[in-house]
Design an enzyme around this catalytic site. Sequence first.
Site, PDB file in Angstrom:
ATOM      1  N   PRO A   2     109.037  27.936  63.601  1.00 41.84           N
ATOM      2  CA  PRO A   2     110.388  27.729  64.150  1.00 41.84           C
ATOM      3  C   PRO A   2     110.423  26.325  64.786  1.00 41.84           C
ATOM      4  O   PRO A   2     109.514  25.984  65.537  1.00 41.84           O
ATOM      5  CB  PRO A   2     110.538  28.959  65.270  1.00 41.84           C
ATOM      6  CG  PRO A   2     109.621  29.858  64.961  1.00 41.84           C
ATOM      7  CD  PRO A   2     108.117  29.144  64.360  1.00 41.84           C
ATOM      8  N   GLU A   3     111.705  25.725  64.429  1.00 45.09           N
ATOM      9  CA  GLU A   3     111.779  24.381  64.928  1.00 45.09           C
ATOM     10  C   GLU A   3     113.016  24.743  66.302  1.00 45.09           C
ATOM     11  O   GLU A   3     113.386  25.592  66.439  1.00 45.09           O
ATOM     12  CB  GLU A   3     112.319  23.280  63.952  1.00 45.09           C
ATOM     13  CG  GLU A   3     111.449  23.363  62.628  1.00 45.09           C
ATOM     14  CD  GLU A   3     111.855  22.367  61.593  1.00 45.09           C
ATOM     15  OE1 GLU A   3     112.706  21.784  61.841  1.00 45.09           O
ATOM     16  OE2 GLU A   3     111.607  22.855  60.588  1.00 45.09           O
TER      17      GLU A   3
END
Length: 290
Positions: A2-3
């Site tokens: 996840p960014e």
Amino acid sequence: MPELPEVETVRRTLNELIAGKQIERVTVTLPRIIQKPQEPEIFAAALAGHTIQSVERRGKFLRIILDGLVLVSHLRMEGRYGVYKQDEAVELHTHVRFHFVDGTELRYKDVRQFGTMHLFAPGEDLTLPPLNKLGIEPLDEAFTLQAFKKEVAHRTTKIKPLLLNQEYIVGLGNIYVDEALFSAGIHPERTANTLKAADWSRLYDAIRATLSRAVDAGGSSIKSYVNGQGEMGMFQHELLIYGREKELCRSCGGPITKTVVGGRGTHICLRCQPLPKLRTKAKQVRQSAK
């Protein structure tokens, strides 16, 4: 992994779901998730009786703020949180459960088992690993064009791995770096010190716009990402270049190719993102003699 947009979406949903809840007890079934303190029993005992005040974010890390403690959590590859009733069946790969006095639970599930949790006194978390060396937040007011250029413009590193380096700018990962570089028309192998003023301006705007749009869409569900309510993000439907190798560019109609830059799979449209040809010193000498 996840960014920023995905972690920000998780933060927002968790803040709605667990702020104000008091922890009765904590169950840890995979000790290596707990990095500080190293003993899961001490971790669980320290949290018992505390109330969650808010959920914040620093880069790709969640900061769960309690009355007198800060829990720093990194989801890594496939970590996810969800809120359940205590009598609901516990899913496989659920490694940490925060039991609340109201009969609900916050559960942390991680198939790959790479996630981490650190427990700190208030303020201590920002001065010690893993948060103490993080760079500027790209959606904060402090992230100006001038601040951006000051951090990276003079460096001789290729622009893509530079943007992925969390010590300079936080939250950017493979998806959004590819998208921002495409939107700015910059080849990912150009070194930062070769970019012109107009390049930096386009790239700055592209980073801000791409991340803002992704947050509004709830992030990108490329693999297993869901938010704190189990909902998928929708920004993957708006991606212009990431994951679209062998397709035609929507801007110019040219082919999208995939290569490797800095050890990461990288998507490029060579028409929209040309790599300038560097003239050799001999050519420069010949041209100057004419």
